[in-house]
Design a protein around this motif. Structure first.
Motif, PDB file in Angstrom:
ATOM      1  N   GLY A 275      12.344 -39.500 -14.754  1.00  0.00           N
ATOM      2  CA  GLY A 275      11.586 -39.255 -15.982  1.00  0.00           C
ATOM      3  C   GLY A 275      11.841 -37.889 -16.590  1.00  0.00           C
ATOM      4  N   PHE A 276      12.623 -37.070 -15.901  1.00  0.00           N
ATOM      5  CA  PHE A 276      12.948 -35.753 -16.467  1.00  0.00           C
ATOM      6  C   PHE A 276      14.006 -35.881 -17.547  1.00  0.00           C
ATOM      7  N   GLU A 277      14.022 -34.861 -18.475  1.00  0.00           N
ATOM      8  CA  GLU A 277      15.056 -34.787 -19.508  1.00  0.00           C
ATOM      9  C   GLU A 277      16.146 -33.827 -19.060  1.00  0.00           C
ATOM     10  N   PRO A 278      17.369 -34.017 -19.523  1.00  0.00           N
ATOM     11  CA  PRO A 278      18.437 -33.093 -19.150  1.00  0.00           C
ATOM     12  C   PRO A 278      18.139 -31.683 -19.664  1.00  0.00           C
ATOM     13  N   PRO A 279      18.655 -30.643 -19.008  1.00  0.00           N
ATOM     14  CA  PRO A 279      18.407 -29.268 -19.475  1.00  0.00           C
ATOM     15  C   PRO A 279      19.081 -29.008 -20.822  1.00  0.00           C
ATOM     16  N   GLY A 280      18.487 -28.117 -21.605  1.00  0.00           N
ATOM     17  CA  GLY A 280      19.037 -27.779 -22.923  1.00  0.00           C
ATOM     18  C   GLY A 280      20.201 -26.799 -22.828  1.00  0.00           C
ATOM     19  N   ASP A 281      20.709 -26.391 -24.024  1.00  0.00           N
ATOM     20  CA  ASP A 281      21.838 -25.455 -24.062  1.00  0.00           C
ATOM     21  C   ASP A 281      21.394 -24.073 -23.620  1.00  0.00           C
ATOM     22  N   VAL A 282      22.329 -23.349 -23.067  1.00  0.00           N
ATOM     23  CA  VAL A 282      22.071 -21.963 -22.652  1.00  0.00           C
ATOM     24  C   VAL A 282      22.244 -21.053 -23.861  1.00  0.00           C
ATOM     25  N   GLU A 283      21.234 -20.236 -24.159  1.00  0.00           N
ATOM     26  CA  GLU A 283      21.295 -19.322 -25.307  1.00  0.00           C
ATOM     27  C   GLU A 283      22.135 -18.091 -24.972  1.00  0.00           C
ATOM     28  N   PHE A 284      22.714 -17.550 -25.994  1.00  0.00           N
ATOM     29  CA  PHE A 284      23.463 -16.315 -25.811  1.00  0.00           C
ATOM     30  C   PHE A 284      22.487 -15.165 -25.746  1.00  0.00           C
ATOM     31  N   GLU A 285      22.615 -14.336 -24.762  1.00  0.00           N
ATOM     32  CA  GLU A 285      21.733 -13.194 -24.579  1.00  0.00           C
ATOM     33  C   GLU A 285      22.579 -11.947 -24.371  1.00  0.00           C
ATOM     34  N   ASP A 286      21.973 -10.838 -24.721  1.00  0.00           N
ATOM     35  CA  ASP A 286      22.644  -9.573 -24.429  1.00  0.00           C
ATOM     36  C   ASP A 286      22.690  -9.326 -22.943  1.00  0.00           C
ATOM     37  N   TYR A 287      23.674  -8.510 -22.515  1.00  0.00           N
ATOM     38  CA  TYR A 287      23.778  -8.232 -21.088  1.00  0.00           C
ATOM     39  C   TYR A 287      22.590  -7.462 -20.578  1.00  0.00           C
ATOM     40  N   GLY A 288      21.944  -6.797 -21.471  1.00  0.00           N
ATOM     41  CA  GLY A 288      20.785  -6.031 -21.021  1.00  0.00           C
ATOM     42  C   GLY A 288      19.576  -6.912 -20.756  1.00  0.00           C
ATOM     43  N   GLN A 289      19.616  -8.125 -21.261  1.00  0.00           N
ATOM     44  CA  GLN A 289      18.485  -9.035 -21.051  1.00  0.00           C
ATOM     45  C   GLN A 289      18.913 -10.188 -20.127  1.00  0.00           C
ATOM     46  N   ALA A 290      17.951 -10.695 -19.436  1.00  0.00           N
ATOM     47  CA  ALA A 290      18.259 -11.816 -18.513  1.00  0.00           C
ATOM     48  C   ALA A 290      18.583 -13.078 -19.289  1.00  0.00           C
ATOM     49  N   MET A 291      19.504 -13.858 -18.774  1.00  0.00           N
ATOM     50  CA  MET A 291      19.860 -15.124 -19.415  1.00  0.00           C
ATOM     51  C   MET A 291      18.744 -16.117 -19.247  1.00  0.00           C
ATOM     52  N   LYS A 292      18.429 -16.856 -20.305  1.00  0.00           N
ATOM     53  CA  LYS A 292      17.364 -17.869 -20.254  1.00  0.00           C
ATOM     54  C   LYS A 292      17.896 -19.171 -20.794  1.00  0.00           C
ATOM     55  N   ARG A 293      17.336 -20.216 -20.331  1.00  0.00           N
ATOM     56  CA  ARG A 293      17.685 -21.548 -20.827  1.00  0.00           C
ATOM     57  C   ARG A 293      16.559 -22.082 -21.669  1.00  0.00           C
ATOM     58  N   THR A 294      16.921 -22.974 -22.552  1.00  0.00           N
ATOM     59  CA  THR A 294      15.898 -23.657 -23.332  1.00  0.00           C
ATOM     60  C   THR A 294      15.227 -24.663 -22.428  1.00  0.00           C
ATOM     61  N   VAL A 295      13.973 -24.441 -22.234  1.00  0.00           N
ATOM     62  CA  VAL A 295      13.239 -25.263 -21.266  1.00  0.00           C
ATOM     63  C   VAL A 295      12.244 -26.118 -22.009  1.00  0.00           C
ATOM     64  N   SER A 296      12.286 -27.400 -21.740  1.00  0.00           N
ATOM     65  CA  SER A 296      11.299 -28.315 -22.308  1.00  0.00           C
ATOM     66  C   SER A 296      10.218 -28.579 -21.272  1.00  0.00           C
ATOM     67  N   GLU A 297       9.131 -29.112 -21.750  1.00  0.00           N
ATOM     68  CA  GLU A 297       7.995 -29.351 -20.852  1.00  0.00           C
ATOM     69  C   GLU A 297       8.333 -30.351 -19.755  1.00  0.00           C
ATOM     70  N   THR A 298       9.200 -31.286 -20.073  1.00  0.00           N
ATOM     71  CA  THR A 298       9.540 -32.324 -19.089  1.00  0.00           C
ATOM     72  C   THR A 298      10.914 -32.112 -18.515  1.00  0.00           C
ATOM     73  N   SER A 299      11.450 -30.921 -18.669  1.00  0.00           N
ATOM     74  CA  SER A 299      12.806 -30.672 -18.182  1.00  0.00           C
ATOM     75  C   SER A 299      12.831 -30.605 -16.670  1.00  0.00           C
ATOM     76  N   LEU A 300      13.999 -30.872 -16.154  1.00  0.00           N
ATOM     77  CA  LEU A 300      14.193 -30.809 -14.705  1.00  0.00           C
ATOM     78  C   LEU A 300      14.007 -29.395 -14.182  1.00  0.00           C
ATOM     79  N   THR A 301      14.272 -28.363 -15.081  1.00  0.00           N
ATOM     80  CA  THR A 301      14.156 -26.972 -14.643  1.00  0.00           C
ATOM     81  C   THR A 301      12.724 -26.591 -14.368  1.00  0.00           C
TER      82      THR A 301
END
Length: 557
Positions: A275-301
């Motif tokens: 019932g989980f949805e696939p993870p979203g695209d990875v956003e581009f982030e500056d090296y000074g900031q931690a990388m984050k993914r687009t997370v949905s409420e029902t995502s596997l992450t």
């Protein structure tokens, strides 16, 4: 063509041929027997194979039956089991229709053959005896003729001699006449017996032997026909099962055609879909900031948190503490089972005991009617002969009713109720059942301060039951302290155990039916007798469970 006319002189060869025919029947019968054993063993192996691959109950294989391919395989195994059954039918029919019949027919054939050849040997012996008698008559006739010739020559010689007296000549003449008469008699006898022998010989070779050989020929033809029928049955036994075998094969084909790959694929989705949805695209982030993914409420992450997954096979809720796989049958009261399972077991046990009680009562009623008939008609039997059996049945009914009350008490404990008082006091085996309203044997003498006073019949702790037990039980024999049994009392007699007694409570001793113990203290009116097994083991037993034999000195005192 008839054996009697064509083979009149082949008695020995016919005997060998008919023996070969019997050997052939036995050989064919052995062949069919081995074929039957092969069919039976084949059916057994097919059944074992089918049973081996059928899913076991409460197993993972049974869960796999939701797939159409697995269901088709189970159907194939069931059809294969029916197919094995048809081969068992082949083995059974071969045994009953061919092997048994041919074995019986072989014995009859041997007996008939023996009878025919016995008649043939008897006829052959008779003709040989007649021939010997004919030869004896012939030799006697020949001897008498020679004697007559010699007597005639001697007479003629004496008659020509002038020096011989007339008296000697007359004697020689008479001797010659007597020899001629004997020769004539032997000739007549030989002629008569020759005629008789020719008649017997003609009858032997044209009537007796042909009839015997004809019966042997008919016997041999029946044997050949019987073997042919057995061979035909051999084929028909296989032909009879072909329709059912065809249905089994059709069932296998139908089950194979019922397999639906798309349905099985859909079943896999329903079984494992999260019932989980696939993870979203990875956003581009500056090296000074931690990388984050687009997370949905029902995502596997969402599941990738700090919380540790629970170990498989572990449950937060603790199981009922008595659910264990015990080796053996467990306690008599089924206290090792959960309440509902225990209730079912106890109810089933009570039903079995009630059936046994009903059987005993039916026997008692039948014997009672028989006794009444004997009383009305003494010539039919002695009424007192039924009494021992009636007494035995009464004892059995008492034991069964006591056993039923014991289990009803345990059942009442499970259901939270008490049974209604309905039965009079009777003997019981085992401990005093506190759940029963019927007074059993007197309670054993125990220390009131002992924790065992609060034990229920199944060994569980129950303070209320102890109160009820004390109110219902007869007065108990009291003893001052725990060292009362240390004093060795003299024996005042012996007793024999009539029934087994467990003796689980403190102060009691177990009994084995038929056991003989020493009595050291009589029943004081409380229903208990004190006994000793040896110098280190003694205690109280129910008086109603033993037969006491007191010594003469003890009776006088």
């Amino acid at each position: 063509m008839s054996w009697g006319t064509e083979l009149w002189d082949q008695f020995d060869n016919l005997e060998k041929h008919t023996q070969w025919g019997i050997d052939f029947v036995e050989k064919y019968n052995k062949f069919v027997k081995e074929r039957s054993e092969i069919e039976f063993n084949y059916a057994k192996q097919i059944r074992n194979l089918s049973k081996k691959y059928l899913p076991k109950k409460n197993s993972r294989e049974e869960e796999e039956s939701k797939y159409s391919s697995c269901r088709a395989f189970i159907t194939t195994l069931n059809e294969l089991n029916d197919y094995a059954g048809q081969h068992e039918i082949i083995a059974e029919n071969l045994t009953s229709q061919i092997i048994t019949e041919l074995s019986k027919y072989t014995q009859e054939l041997k007996s008939e053959r023996k009878s025919h050849f016995h008649d043939g040997r008897k006829a052959q012996q008779q003709i040989e005896n007649s021939w010997k008698q004919l030869e004896a008559c012939k030799r006697r006739f020949e001897r008498d003729c020679k004697e007559a010739d010699r007597a005639q020559q001697y007479f003629e010689k004496m008659d020509a001699d002038i020096n011989v007296t007339k008296l000697d000549v007359e004697k020689a003449r008479q001797q010659a006449q007597m020899r001629h008469q004997m020769a004539a008699d032997s000739k007549n006898e030989y002629s008569s017996y020759l005629q008789k022998f020719n008649q017997e010989q003609n009858e032997h070779y044209h009537t007796i032997i042909p009839n015997i050989f004809q019966r042997i020929q008919e016997m041999e033809e029946r044997r050949i026909q019987r073997v042919g029928e057995a061979m035909k049955t051999f084929a028909e036994v296989d032909r009879q099962i072909l329709p059912i075998v065809g249905k089994c094969l059709d069932g296998m084909t139908t089950s194979a055609e019922s397999i639906e790959p798309q349905s099985d694929s859909k079943q896999v989705v329903e079984s494992y879909k999260s019932g989980f949805e696939p993870p979203g695209d990875v956003e581009f982030e500056d090296y000074g900031q931690a990388m984050k993914r687009t997370v949905s409420e029902t995502s596997l992450t969402n599941t990738r948190g700090d919380s540790k997954p629970e170990k498989p096979g572990k449950s937060k809720n603790k199981l009922w503490p008595f659910i264990k796989k015990n080796k053996g049958s467990g306690p008599e009261d089924f206290s090792h089972l959960p309440p509902e399972q225990r209730r079912k077991k106890l109810q089933a046990k009570i039903d079995d005991i009630n059936k046994d009680i009903q059987k005993e009562m039916d026997q008692r009623d039948a014997l009672t009617k028989m006794k009444e008939v004997y009383i009305k008609n003494p010539q039919m039997g002695d009424p007192s002969s039924v009494d021992p059996r009636l007494t035995e049945i009464a004892i059995n009914i008492d034991k069964l009713q006591a056993e039923a009350q014991k289990f009803e008490g345990w059942l009442a404990e499970v259901e939270g109720r008490m049974p209604v008082k309905s039965e009079p006091p009777r003997r019981q085996s085992g401990l005093y059942d506190t759940q029963n309203s019927t007074p059993p044997p007197p309670a054993p003498p125990i220390n009131n301060n002992c924790a065992q006073d609060r034990e229920s019949p199944d060994g569980s702790y129950s303070e209320e039951q102890n109160t009820e037990t004390q109110s219902k039980a007869p007065p108990e024999p009291e003893f001052d302290d725990e060292n009362e049994f240390d004093e060795i009392l003299p024996s005042i007699g012996t007793c024999k155990a009539l029934y087994p007694f467990e003796g689980q409570n403190e102060g009691t001793i177990a009994l084995v039916e038929g056991e003989v113990l020493y009595v050291i203290e009589e029943d004081k009116g409380d229903g208990w007798t004190r006994v000793r097994r040896n110098e280190e083991e003694e205690g109280y037993v129910p008086t109603s469970y033993v037969e006491v034999f007191l010594d003469a000195n003890a009776k006088d005192s």
